[in-house]
Design a protein around this motif. Sequence first.
Motif, PDB file in Angstrom:
ATOM      1  N   GLY A 128       0.837  -1.185   0.000  1.00 47.33           N
ATOM      2  CA  GLY A 128       0.000   0.000   0.000  1.00 47.33           C
ATOM      3  C   GLY A 128       0.874   1.236   0.000  1.00 47.33           C
ATOM      4  N   LEU A 129       0.273   2.383  -0.243  1.00 50.36           N
ATOM      5  CA  LEU A 129       1.018   3.637  -0.286  1.00 50.36           C
ATOM      6  C   LEU A 129       0.425   4.609   0.734  1.00 50.36           C
ATOM      7  CD1 LEU A 129       3.431   4.415  -2.115  1.00 50.36           C
ATOM      8  CD2 LEU A 129       1.839   5.768  -3.477  1.00 50.36           C
ATOM      9  N   LEU A 130       1.281   5.148   1.613  1.00 46.77           N
ATOM     10  CA  LEU A 130       0.849   6.089   2.633  1.00 46.77           C
ATOM     11  C   LEU A 130       1.276   7.502   2.272  1.00 46.77           C
ATOM     12  CD1 LEU A 130       1.814   4.305   6.002  1.00 46.77           C
ATOM     13  CD2 LEU A 130      -0.290   4.066   4.672  1.00 46.77           C
ATOM     14  N   PHE A 140      -2.011  17.204  -6.607  1.00 42.39           N
ATOM     15  CA  PHE A 140      -1.461  16.143  -7.459  1.00 42.39           C
ATOM     16  C   PHE A 140      -0.530  15.295  -6.604  1.00 42.39           C
ATOM     17  CE2 PHE A 140       2.036  15.156 -10.691  1.00 42.39           C
ATOM     18  CZ  PHE A 140       1.402  14.020 -11.168  1.00 42.39           C
ATOM     19  N   ILE A 141      -0.770  13.979  -6.572  1.00 42.51           N
ATOM     20  CA  ILE A 141       0.019  13.104  -5.716  1.00 42.51           C
ATOM     21  C   ILE A 141       1.104  12.369  -6.487  1.00 42.51           C
ATOM     22  CG2 ILE A 141      -0.079  11.093  -4.177  1.00 42.51           C
ATOM     23  CD1 ILE A 141      -2.910  11.933  -3.426  1.00 42.51           C
ATOM     24  N   ILE A 142       0.724  11.717  -7.590  1.00 46.92           N
ATOM     25  CA  ILE A 142       1.690  10.934  -8.365  1.00 46.92           C
ATOM     26  C   ILE A 142       1.067  10.564  -9.701  1.00 46.92           C
ATOM     27  CG2 ILE A 142       0.937   8.698  -7.428  1.00 46.92           C
ATOM     28  CD1 ILE A 142       3.874   7.801  -7.448  1.00 46.92           C
ATOM     29  N   GLU A 143       1.898  10.343 -10.696  1.00 45.27           N
ATOM     30  CA  GLU A 143       1.402   9.901 -12.000  1.00 45.27           C
ATOM     31  C   GLU A 143       1.320   8.377 -12.035  1.00 45.27           C
ATOM     32  OE1 GLU A 143       2.353  10.217 -16.825  1.00 45.27           O
ATOM     33  OE2 GLU A 143       3.741  11.103 -15.379  1.00 45.27           O
ATOM     34  N   TYR A 144       0.256   7.859 -12.664  1.00 40.96           N
ATOM     35  CA  TYR A 144       0.125   6.421 -12.852  1.00 40.96           C
ATOM     36  C   TYR A 144       0.837   6.071 -14.155  1.00 40.96           C
ATOM     37  CZ  TYR A 144      -1.862   1.744 -12.513  1.00 40.96           C
ATOM     38  OH  TYR A 144      -2.010   0.374 -12.387  1.00 40.96           O
ATOM     39  N   CYS A 145       1.940   5.352 -14.057  1.00 40.01           N
ATOM     40  CA  CYS A 145       2.764   5.043 -15.227  1.00 40.01           C
ATOM     41  C   CYS A 145       2.875   3.540 -15.451  1.00 40.01           C
ATOM     42  CB  CYS A 145       4.159   5.623 -15.054  1.00 40.01           C
ATOM     43  SG  CYS A 145       4.191   7.375 -14.726  1.00 40.01           S
ATOM     44  N   ASP A 181      -0.738  -0.773 -18.381  1.00 36.69           N
ATOM     45  CA  ASP A 181      -0.434  -1.965 -17.602  1.00 36.69           C
ATOM     46  C   ASP A 181       0.841  -1.705 -16.798  1.00 36.69           C
ATOM     47  OD1 ASP A 181      -0.018  -4.420 -16.514  1.00 36.69           O
ATOM     48  OD2 ASP A 181       0.235  -5.510 -18.396  1.00 36.69           O
ATOM     49  N   ALA A 182       0.690  -1.617 -15.480  1.00 29.23           N
ATOM     50  CA  ALA A 182       1.833  -1.363 -14.605  1.00 29.23           C
ATOM     51  C   ALA A 182       2.227  -2.617 -13.830  1.00 29.23           C
ATOM     52  CB  ALA A 182       1.496  -0.238 -13.627  1.00 29.23           C
ATOM     53  N   THR A 183       1.790  -3.783 -14.300  1.00 32.33           N
ATOM     54  CA  THR A 183       2.053  -5.028 -13.584  1.00 32.33           C
ATOM     55  C   THR A 183       3.541  -5.340 -13.507  1.00 32.33           C
ATOM     56  OG1 THR A 183      -0.073  -5.904 -14.322  1.00 32.33           O
ATOM     57  CG2 THR A 183       1.537  -7.497 -13.496  1.00 32.33           C
ATOM     58  N   VAL A 184       4.242  -5.193 -14.615  1.00 32.20           N
ATOM     59  CA  VAL A 184       5.663  -5.522 -14.665  1.00 32.20           C
ATOM     60  C   VAL A 184       6.531  -4.294 -14.445  1.00 32.20           C
ATOM     61  CG1 VAL A 184       7.519  -6.472 -16.103  1.00 32.20           C
ATOM     62  CG2 VAL A 184       5.236  -7.475 -16.198  1.00 32.20           C
ATOM     63  N   HIS A 188       5.115   3.990  -8.382  1.00 30.89           N
ATOM     64  CA  HIS A 188       4.550   3.558  -7.098  1.00 30.89           C
ATOM     65  C   HIS A 188       3.036   3.717  -7.044  1.00 30.89           C
ATOM     66  CE1 HIS A 188       8.416   3.684  -4.406  1.00 30.89           C
ATOM     67  NE2 HIS A 188       8.378   2.648  -5.216  1.00 30.89           N
ATOM     68  N   ALA A 189       2.459   4.430  -7.992  1.00 35.28           N
ATOM     69  CA  ALA A 189       1.007   4.611  -8.003  1.00 35.28           C
ATOM     70  C   ALA A 189       0.285   3.276  -8.107  1.00 35.28           C
ATOM     71  CB  ALA A 189       0.599   5.512  -9.171  1.00 35.28           C
ATOM     72  N   ARG A 190       0.928   2.278  -8.679  1.00 33.20           N
ATOM     73  CA  ARG A 190       0.267   0.974  -8.834  1.00 33.20           C
ATOM     74  C   ARG A 190       0.015   0.281  -7.498  1.00 33.20           C
ATOM     75  NH1 ARG A 190       4.800  -3.264 -11.185  1.00 33.20           N
ATOM     76  NH2 ARG A 190       6.514  -2.727  -9.802  1.00 33.20           N
TER      77      ARG A 190
END
Length: 274
Positions: A128-130, A140-145, A181-184, A188-190
């Motif tokens: 999880g992310l705190l 704005f917290i973080i980009e989902y990459c 797809d951030a699986t691989v 940190h947004a994932r």
Amino acid sequence: MNSPPTISKRLVPNGCDKCNSGLVALSVIVLKSYCCSTGNAVVQDKSASAIDALRHKKQKEEDIAICVCRVDPNNLESSCGERCLNVLTSTECTPGYCPCGVFCKNQRFQKCQYAKTKLVKTEGRGWGLLADENIKAGQFIIEYCGEVISWKEARRRSQAYETQGLKDAYIICLNALESIDATVKGSHARFINHSCQPNCETRKWNVLGEIRVGIFAKQDIPVGTELAYDYNFEWYGGTKVRCLCGAATCSGFLGAKSRGFQEDTYLWEDDDER
């Protein structure tokens, strides 16, 4: 407790030390990232064909949105604030064209201006992310990459991941044709978990002519609070995953609100038309 995964070092060994977790992939084969300080692409595959394929699409000058903001010498922090025409349309200002110049505050994706966060191991819900600082509503917290792939490939991968027994798959919709797809590989947004009563939300922004996804705070978030957003999960069949968010409004299962899930679990009453 197990140590957290070292994402950025594994993904971009030649990347920018400051922002090497901010990844953008233009294909499912090769990966690139943008250095937050120089704006240059950092390419893993050094072949000429790969570099050509990964070259950032240059905006046409006629497509660049230019705001009408002006720098206030007495309040530099107000440059390109919430009243900026570009901010109101979820578009980042283009360097070299913004009237506020170096004082522009509407280049958060480009400059990787993320909030401070901390990766932790949760009880029963994986990583999880705190919030590692107090975060204000709308911030704005973080980009989902991750890897940008087609919608069909996203469905194929989600089914393949389930067949492989992979419990942690991270795929979100980018637009009608593409998914991330951030699986691989991804930021940190994932690791932000789902909640039926979230304190964050995803927003799509136009950055230099491309659509990118960011995580934003829905409300003030105190330091030490776990970040969460509503996945709006679409269920296409297979295993039904219980939701463990613990919210008072929890739906019970991920994707419980999706049409496929409801059609599969709906119980016909005697007086219903069939």
